[in-house]
Design an enzyme around this catalytic site. Structure first.
Site, PDB file in Angstrom:
ATOM      1  N   ARG A  52     -11.448 109.815  13.500  1.00  0.00           N
ATOM      2  CA  ARG A  52     -10.644 110.587  12.546  1.00  0.00           C
ATOM      3  C   ARG A  52     -11.027 112.068  12.592  1.00  0.00           C
ATOM      4  O   ARG A  52     -12.182 112.413  12.764  1.00  0.00           O
ATOM      5  CB  ARG A  52     -10.861 110.064  11.124  1.00  0.00           C
ATOM      6  CG  ARG A  52     -10.415 108.626  10.919  1.00  0.00           C
ATOM      7  CD  ARG A  52     -10.824 108.165   9.533  1.00  0.00           C
ATOM      8  NE  ARG A  52     -10.496 106.749   9.320  1.00  0.00           N
ATOM      9  CZ  ARG A  52     -10.866 106.056   8.249  1.00  0.00           C
ATOM     10  NH1 ARG A  52     -11.594 106.644   7.300  1.00  0.00           N
ATOM     11  NH2 ARG A  52     -10.527 104.784   8.128  1.00  0.00           N
ATOM     12  N   ASP A  54     -10.646 115.907  10.532  1.00  0.00           N
ATOM     13  CA  ASP A  54     -10.480 116.466   9.196  1.00  0.00           C
ATOM     14  C   ASP A  54      -9.290 117.412   9.121  1.00  0.00           C
ATOM     15  O   ASP A  54      -8.672 117.752  10.132  1.00  0.00           O
ATOM     16  CB  ASP A  54     -11.741 117.227   8.789  1.00  0.00           C
ATOM     17  CG  ASP A  54     -12.927 116.315   8.520  1.00  0.00           C
ATOM     18  OD1 ASP A  54     -12.704 115.126   8.219  1.00  0.00           O
ATOM     19  OD2 ASP A  54     -14.069 116.797   8.609  1.00  0.00           O
ATOM     20  N   TYR A 112     -16.085 116.328  21.581  1.00  0.00           N
ATOM     21  CA  TYR A 112     -15.408 117.429  20.912  1.00  0.00           C
ATOM     22  C   TYR A 112     -15.766 118.746  21.582  1.00  0.00           C
ATOM     23  O   TYR A 112     -16.833 118.892  22.183  1.00  0.00           O
ATOM     24  CB  TYR A 112     -15.840 117.520  19.444  1.00  0.00           C
ATOM     25  CG  TYR A 112     -15.280 116.465  18.525  1.00  0.00           C
ATOM     26  CD1 TYR A 112     -14.169 116.731  17.710  1.00  0.00           C
ATOM     27  CD2 TYR A 112     -15.862 115.208  18.437  1.00  0.00           C
ATOM     28  CE1 TYR A 112     -13.674 115.778  16.843  1.00  0.00           C
ATOM     29  CE2 TYR A 112     -15.365 114.243  17.573  1.00  0.00           C
ATOM     30  CZ  TYR A 112     -14.271 114.540  16.777  1.00  0.00           C
ATOM     31  OH  TYR A 112     -13.768 113.593  15.921  1.00  0.00           O
ATOM     32  N   ARG A 199     -19.128 120.890  12.968  1.00  0.00           N
ATOM     33  CA  ARG A 199     -18.960 122.167  12.270  1.00  0.00           C
ATOM     34  C   ARG A 199     -20.295 122.667  11.737  1.00  0.00           C
ATOM     35  O   ARG A 199     -20.537 123.892  11.688  1.00  0.00           O
ATOM     36  CB  ARG A 199     -17.930 122.021  11.159  1.00  0.00           C
ATOM     37  CG  ARG A 199     -16.513 121.809  11.674  1.00  0.00           C
ATOM     38  CD  ARG A 199     -15.561 121.401  10.569  1.00  0.00           C
ATOM     39  NE  ARG A 199     -15.517 122.404   9.512  1.00  0.00           N
ATOM     40  CZ  ARG A 199     -14.894 122.204   8.354  1.00  0.00           C
ATOM     41  NH1 ARG A 199     -14.287 121.042   8.097  1.00  0.00           N
ATOM     42  NH2 ARG A 199     -14.887 123.157   7.438  1.00  0.00           N
TER      43      ARG A 199
END
Length: 274
Positions: A52, A54, A112, A199
């Site tokens: 998932r 954000d 990522y 992040r």
């Protein structure tokens, strides 16, 4: 007869409150994809994703699966579905897979990329596709700091306060930092990630790269096992889900790593998991 289909999906997450479908008509990628698939399948379709994302986070190769009784060719699950999707979501590949495939649980790793744009002014183009900084960042120091996180560790300092994962322990398989013109790319592959983990990595690495903390701070934050010691959470704009890796026998489509506006990055150094 029920069949299972795997899709690779690209999306710009700027207009959505994340991947997951939510109540009260909150815009999500999952809801839009399920609606489009349901039209082509002529029955209600529910999808499962590899990881998932954000609110505001993008994907160049999100992997999903769904089950269907419809008899359609693979072209229908790409071009046909795309007809009913908004312009910022695209199915780029589709394939029938074995019944034991699962987009989430069959994945060996997820990958990522976090894209930082270093310039005097915030870009008008890609304003929500990169994270902008006016600060001069030392890429070599950031690369050394990123190496601190490779391996299996307790990443409590890098998980969101509301993270619901059962354990903060994750295994980082690769973590590199590339300089590509004005882009600085954090490229990280792991068995799985915690909420806001990348992040929070970006926040620490950008702080070190700007010279506001020493190189050793990366290890200190990791050892602290305390989110309050970890500094800022970087914005979502530059974050992209770029790959999910599966055992070869599932024959999941493999797409070129994105995001696609980046110059070529040599991937030869990365070996697939066994």
């Amino acid at each position: 007869m029920t069949k299972k289909v795997v899709l690779v999906v690209e999306y710009n997450g700027s207009a959505y409150k994340g991947w997951q479908a939510q109540k009260f008509d909150v815009p999500s990628v999952q809801e839009n994809l399920e609606k489009a698939l349901s039209v082509i399948a002529n029955h209600t379709v529910k999808v499962v994703c590899a990881g998932r994302t954000d609110s505001g986070v993008h994907a160049s190769a999100q992997v999903v699966h769904f089950e269907t009784q419809a008899e359609r060719n693979e072209r229908a699950w790409t071009l046909g579905v795309n007809t009913y999707l908004p312009d910022d979501i695209t199915v780029v590949a589709a394939r029938y897979v074995e019944d034991d495939f699962h987009a989430r649980f069959s994945a060996l790793s997820r990958r990522y990329r976090y894209v930082i744009y270093q310039a005097d002014f915030c870009p008008a183009i890609l304003a929500k596709g990169v994270t902008w900084t006016y600060k001069s960042l030392d890429v070599n120091v950031m690369r050394q700091a990123a190496a601190t996180f490779i391996g299996t560790h307790d990443f409590t300092s890098f998980r969101a306060v509301g993270c619901q994962a059962n354990t903060p322990v994750r295994t980082i398989l690769n973590f590199d930092v590339h300089q590509l013109g004005q882009y600085i790319v954090l490229d990280v592959r792991a068995n799985a990630f915690l909420h806001h983990m990348i992040r929070n990595f970006a926040g620490v690495l950008m702080t070190i790269g700007a010279g506001e903390q020493p190189l050793e701070w990366a290890q200190q934050v990791l050892d602290a096992k305390d989110r309050a010691k970890g500094g800022i959470t970087a914005p979502p704009y530059g974050l992209y889900f770029v790959d999910a890796e599966y055992p070869k026998h599932f024959n999941v489509p493999v797409c070129k790593l994105g995001p696609h506006f980046l110059p070529f990055v040599d991937e030869s150094r990365y070996e697939l998991s066994s």
